[in-house]
Design a protein around this motif. Structure first.
Motif, PDB file in Angstrom:
ATOM      1  N   PRO A 215       0.798  -1.227   0.000  1.00  0.00           N
ATOM      2  CA  PRO A 215       0.000   0.000   0.000  1.00  0.00           C
ATOM      3  C   PRO A 215       0.827   1.271   0.000  1.00  0.00           C
ATOM      4  CG  PRO A 215      -0.957  -1.593   1.493  1.00  0.00           C
ATOM      5  CD  PRO A 215       0.352  -2.161   1.043  1.00  0.00           C
ATOM      6  N   LEU A 216       2.027   1.213   0.567  1.00  0.00           N
ATOM      7  CA  LEU A 216       2.908   2.384   0.569  1.00  0.00           C
ATOM      8  C   LEU A 216       3.741   2.450  -0.706  1.00  0.00           C
ATOM      9  CD1 LEU A 216       4.184   2.330   4.268  1.00  0.00           C
ATOM     10  CD2 LEU A 216       2.281   3.637   3.309  1.00  0.00           C
ATOM     11  N   LYS A 217       4.264   1.314  -1.114  1.00  0.00           N
ATOM     12  CA  LYS A 217       5.188   1.277  -2.263  1.00  0.00           C
ATOM     13  C   LYS A 217       4.470   1.481  -3.596  1.00  0.00           C
ATOM     14  CE  LYS A 217       7.186  -2.698  -1.332  1.00  0.00           C
ATOM     15  NZ  LYS A 217       8.148  -3.830  -1.373  1.00  0.00           N
ATOM     16  N   ALA A 218       3.223   1.041  -3.693  1.00  0.00           N
ATOM     17  CA  ALA A 218       2.513   1.095  -4.982  1.00  0.00           C
ATOM     18  C   ALA A 218       1.444   2.191  -5.007  1.00  0.00           C
ATOM     19  CB  ALA A 218       1.884  -0.263  -5.287  1.00  0.00           C
ATOM     20  N   PHE A 219       1.556   3.160  -4.124  1.00  0.00           N
ATOM     21  CA  PHE A 219       0.520   4.198  -4.027  1.00  0.00           C
ATOM     22  C   PHE A 219       0.386   4.983  -5.334  1.00  0.00           C
ATOM     23  CE2 PHE A 219      -1.684   7.950  -2.480  1.00  0.00           C
ATOM     24  CZ  PHE A 219      -2.552   7.415  -1.534  1.00  0.00           C
ATOM     25  N   LYS A 220       1.543   5.387  -5.912  1.00  0.00           N
ATOM     26  CA  LYS A 220       1.510   6.171  -7.154  1.00  0.00           C
ATOM     27  C   LYS A 220       0.941   5.344  -8.304  1.00  0.00           C
ATOM     28  CE  LYS A 220       4.366   8.819 -10.377  1.00  0.00           C
ATOM     29  NZ  LYS A 220       3.829   8.099 -11.555  1.00  0.00           N
ATOM     30  N   HIS A 221       1.340   4.076  -8.371  1.00  0.00           N
ATOM     31  CA  HIS A 221       0.822   3.209  -9.433  1.00  0.00           C
ATOM     32  C   HIS A 221      -0.690   3.034  -9.285  1.00  0.00           C
ATOM     33  CE1 HIS A 221       0.606   0.112 -12.461  1.00  0.00           C
ATOM     34  NE2 HIS A 221       0.183  -0.793 -11.584  1.00  0.00           N
ATOM     35  N   ALA A 222      -1.159   2.958  -8.048  1.00  0.00           N
ATOM     36  CA  ALA A 222      -2.596   2.826  -7.803  1.00  0.00           C
ATOM     37  C   ALA A 222      -3.358   4.034  -8.342  1.00  0.00           C
ATOM     38  CB  ALA A 222      -2.858   2.659  -6.308  1.00  0.00           C
ATOM     39  N   ILE A 223      -2.789   5.210  -8.180  1.00  0.00           N
ATOM     40  CA  ILE A 223      -3.427   6.432  -8.690  1.00  0.00           C
ATOM     41  C   ILE A 223      -3.456   6.415 -10.217  1.00  0.00           C
ATOM     42  CG2 ILE A 223      -3.227   8.948  -8.854  1.00  0.00           C
ATOM     43  CD1 ILE A 223      -2.092   8.908  -6.005  1.00  0.00           C
ATOM     44  N   ASP A 224      -2.383   5.941 -10.830  1.00  0.00           N
ATOM     45  CA  ASP A 224      -2.349   5.829 -12.291  1.00  0.00           C
ATOM     46  C   ASP A 224      -3.437   4.877 -12.792  1.00  0.00           C
ATOM     47  OD1 ASP A 224      -0.251   7.580 -12.569  1.00  0.00           O
ATOM     48  OD2 ASP A 224       1.295   6.018 -12.584  1.00  0.00           O
ATOM     49  N   VAL A 225      -3.594   3.754 -12.101  1.00  0.00           N
ATOM     50  CA  VAL A 225      -4.637   2.798 -12.481  1.00  0.00           C
ATOM     51  C   VAL A 225      -6.012   3.432 -12.313  1.00  0.00           C
ATOM     52  CG1 VAL A 225      -5.707   0.576 -11.945  1.00  0.00           C
ATOM     53  CG2 VAL A 225      -3.220   0.797 -11.869  1.00  0.00           C
ATOM     54  N   LEU A 226      -6.189   4.165 -11.214  1.00  0.00           N
ATOM     55  CA  LEU A 226      -7.478   4.811 -10.935  1.00  0.00           C
ATOM     56  C   LEU A 226      -7.876   5.781 -12.035  1.00  0.00           C
ATOM     57  CD1 LEU A 226      -9.862   5.571  -9.063  1.00  0.00           C
ATOM     58  CD2 LEU A 226      -8.320   7.232  -7.962  1.00  0.00           C
ATOM     59  N   ARG A 227      -6.932   6.563 -12.519  1.00  0.00           N
ATOM     60  CA  ARG A 227      -7.274   7.574 -13.517  1.00  0.00           C
ATOM     61  C   ARG A 227      -7.361   7.011 -14.939  1.00  0.00           C
ATOM     62  NH1 ARG A 227      -3.096   9.813 -16.305  1.00  0.00           N
ATOM     63  NH2 ARG A 227      -0.977   9.233 -15.722  1.00  0.00           N
ATOM     64  N   GLY A 228      -7.249   5.679 -15.050  1.00  0.00           N
ATOM     65  CA  GLY A 228      -7.510   5.035 -16.327  1.00  0.00           C
ATOM     66  C   GLY A 228      -6.313   4.802 -17.208  1.00  0.00           C
ATOM     67  N   ALA A 229      -5.097   4.993 -16.680  1.00  0.00           N
ATOM     68  CA  ALA A 229      -3.895   4.835 -17.503  1.00  0.00           C
ATOM     69  C   ALA A 229      -3.702   3.404 -17.988  1.00  0.00           C
ATOM     70  CB  ALA A 229      -2.663   5.283 -16.718  1.00  0.00           C
ATOM     71  N   TYR A 230      -4.273   2.434 -17.263  1.00  0.00           N
ATOM     72  CA  TYR A 230      -4.111   1.034 -17.633  1.00  0.00           C
ATOM     73  C   TYR A 230      -5.433   0.379 -18.011  1.00  0.00           C
ATOM     74  CZ  TYR A 230       0.607   1.422 -15.722  1.00  0.00           C
ATOM     75  OH  TYR A 230       1.904   1.796 -15.491  1.00  0.00           O
ATOM     76  N   ASP A 231      -6.440   1.186 -18.273  1.00  0.00           N
ATOM     77  CA  ASP A 231      -7.756   0.642 -18.613  1.00  0.00           C
ATOM     78  C   ASP A 231      -7.721  -0.127 -19.925  1.00  0.00           C
ATOM     79  OD1 ASP A 231      -8.908   1.582 -16.374  1.00  0.00           O
ATOM     80  OD2 ASP A 231     -10.216   3.050 -17.331  1.00  0.00           O
TER      81      ASP A 231
END
Length: 486
Positions: A55-71
């Motif tokens: 949860p700490l290490k992948a926080f930025k990646h989680a935000i990228d996924v949320l905003r649709g970068a990997y949709d």
């Protein structure tokens, strides 16, 4: 004779209601004992460490996924990552953030907020695991629609022999996601903060509550009878707006008395370990109160969020878990802290006998005379209605699991009726009933997640290795590459 009969009937009714209150309170206290506390906090700590602090290490990646970068537009499911998070947060960023925090401070002192933070941080790990599993183990219905949730995690991940555990979750979920607390609090704040001060009231307060409850039920019915897509559409539009509005309001309160902020944080930390809580001064009591209110606020480990995230358009379970783990950070660590600071800075919690949302309203009124009350009423209305919309989806899922997918539409009628009932019940009965059911839901959710945790860890390692090697590509970069080549 009729008068005596009426008096005796009223006394008997009061006695029966008192017994019901005692039974419900006893049920809540029993369920929220030390075993559940160990299961939620200990389980969250295990998930946090077992995931190598993801949860700490992948926080930025989680935000990228949320905003649709990997949709992936071709992925199976019903709603987007953002729609899933917005809808699950429509349920969590609600009265638990406004009323629940006030209840925690009045019951356990300012130190209860510290234990809400701890629960939320550990809850990020819990949500990652539960919501990853919700995509890994989804039910495929006859019409091809995918559906996720703890019921299907249990039956498909652990096997049909575990179905009684799934049934326990579904039964508790039917009650735990009923809208009684939200309808109770929204009618309370409208009645106490708007109508009565302006002379708009009836001699019988129950009648006024009933009228308000019917009005709330009608507005909610317009949305929930439109199905999941309408609920998600409303949530996507309202959740960001409501968080920003609330942050602006509380931000003003904090800025007005900014010099009190350091002292307020110092009080939160010192009170968390001092044992000066209102409830007998026991440290264990403060921790329990913080954990209960955090669970009601962000629902980590309860099992509601997996029911929404399990419907997301996604074939990468780990991505959904990463998106879901953002919920407790936004909900409890950010929004609940704002509410607590408003209450502590203004000092309204000292010597007050106000309950729930009324205490928060006093803080708003203290910092922003006249206008503060109406701003909070607006926030309460938005927060409550978004929660009311989403909870209907959770309850209908539990109903469908128990009684068949084809009968789910009947649940909405029961849901609407309980909005009206919740508006006239006392807050103590309502909060104890919901708390008890939340605790019951947590048992099958946490047990199944602990048993299936190795599968999540294996899937996470595989996902991160593919991400590092470039096998998992950002969809937005792929689109840009196509545009350049064209």
């Amino acid at each position: 004779m009729d008068t005596i009969f009426l008096i005796n009937t009223v006394k008997q009714t009061d006695f029966e209601m008192h017994k019901i209150e005692e039974l419900v309170a006893g049920y809540s206290d029993l369920m929220w004992g030390m075993p559940l506390l160990v299961l939620l906090l200990g389980g969250g700590l295990f998930f946090f460490i077992y995931s190598s602090f993801l949860p700490l290490k992948a926080f930025k990646h989680a935000i990228d996924v949320l905003r649709g970068a990997y949709d992936d537009p071709e992925a199976e499911g019903q709603i987007s990552h953002f729609g899933a998070l917005a809808s699950s947060m429509a349920a969590t960023v609600g009265m638990g953030n406004i009323s629940g925090v006030a209840l925690a401070i009045m019951a356990g002192g300012p130190g209860a907020l510290f234990w809400m933070w701890v629960s939320a941080l550990l809850g990020m790990g819990t949500k990652f695991f539960t919501c990853t599993l919700s995509v890994m183990y989804r039910k495929v219905h006859k019409d091809g629609k995918l559906e996720g949730g703890p019921m299907y995690i249990i039956t498909q991940g652990l096997g049909e022999k575990w179905k009684p555990l799934a049934g326990l979750f579904a039964v508790a979920g039917l009650i735990g996601t009923l809208p009684m607390f939200e309808s109770n609090q929204v009618t309370q704040v409208v009645r106490e903060m708007v109508l009565e001060p302006n002379g708009i009231a009836t001699e019988n307060p129950v009648v006024l509550k009933l009228i308000l409850g019917i009005g709330v039920a009608i507005l909610v019915g317009v949305v929930i009878f439109g199905g999941l897509q309408r609920i998600v559409t409303v949530a996507e539009r309202m959740v960001p707006a409501m968080v920003v509005l609330y942050m602006l309001c509380v931000g003003y309160i904090i800025l007005v008395d900014f010099d009190q902020v350091p002292a307020s944080f110092a009080l939160i930390f010192s009170d968390a370990f001092s044992g000066n809580a209102v409830l007998g001064g026991a440290l264990g009591s403060i921790i329990v109160i913080g954990a209960k209110r955090a669970a009601f606020s962000n629902e980590a480990g309860i099992g509601t969020a997996p029911m929404m995230h399990g419907d997301a358009k996604n074939h990468e379970p780990v991505q959904e878990g990463l998106v879901a783990m953002l919920g407790p950070a936004i909900d409890t660590i950010l929004v609940c802290t704002l509410t607590a600071l408003a209450i502590i800075i203004t000092g309204v919690w000292k010597g007050s006998d106000a309950q729930g949302v009324t205490l928060t309203a006093q803080a708003f009124e203290s910092a922003m005379p006249t206008v503060g009350t109406y701003l909070l009423v607006l926030c309460v209305a938005i927060f409550s209605f978004t929660t009311l919309f989403t909870f209907s989806h959770y309850g209908s899922k539990c109903w469908g699991f128990l009684f068949g997918e084809e009968t789910k539409h009947w649940y909405n009628y029961i849901y609407i009726a309980t909005i009206i009932l919740g508006s006239v019940f006392t807050v103590d009965v309502v909060i104890n009933l919901i708390d008890g059911c939340y605790a019951t839901m947590a048992v099958p959710t946490m047990l199944s997640t602990l048993l299936l945790a190795p599968r999540v860890r294996k899937a996470t390692k595989h996902y991160l290795s593919r991400l590092k090697s470039g096998e998992i590509k950002r969809f937005d970069q792929q689109e840009k590459k196509k545009e350049v080549m064209a």
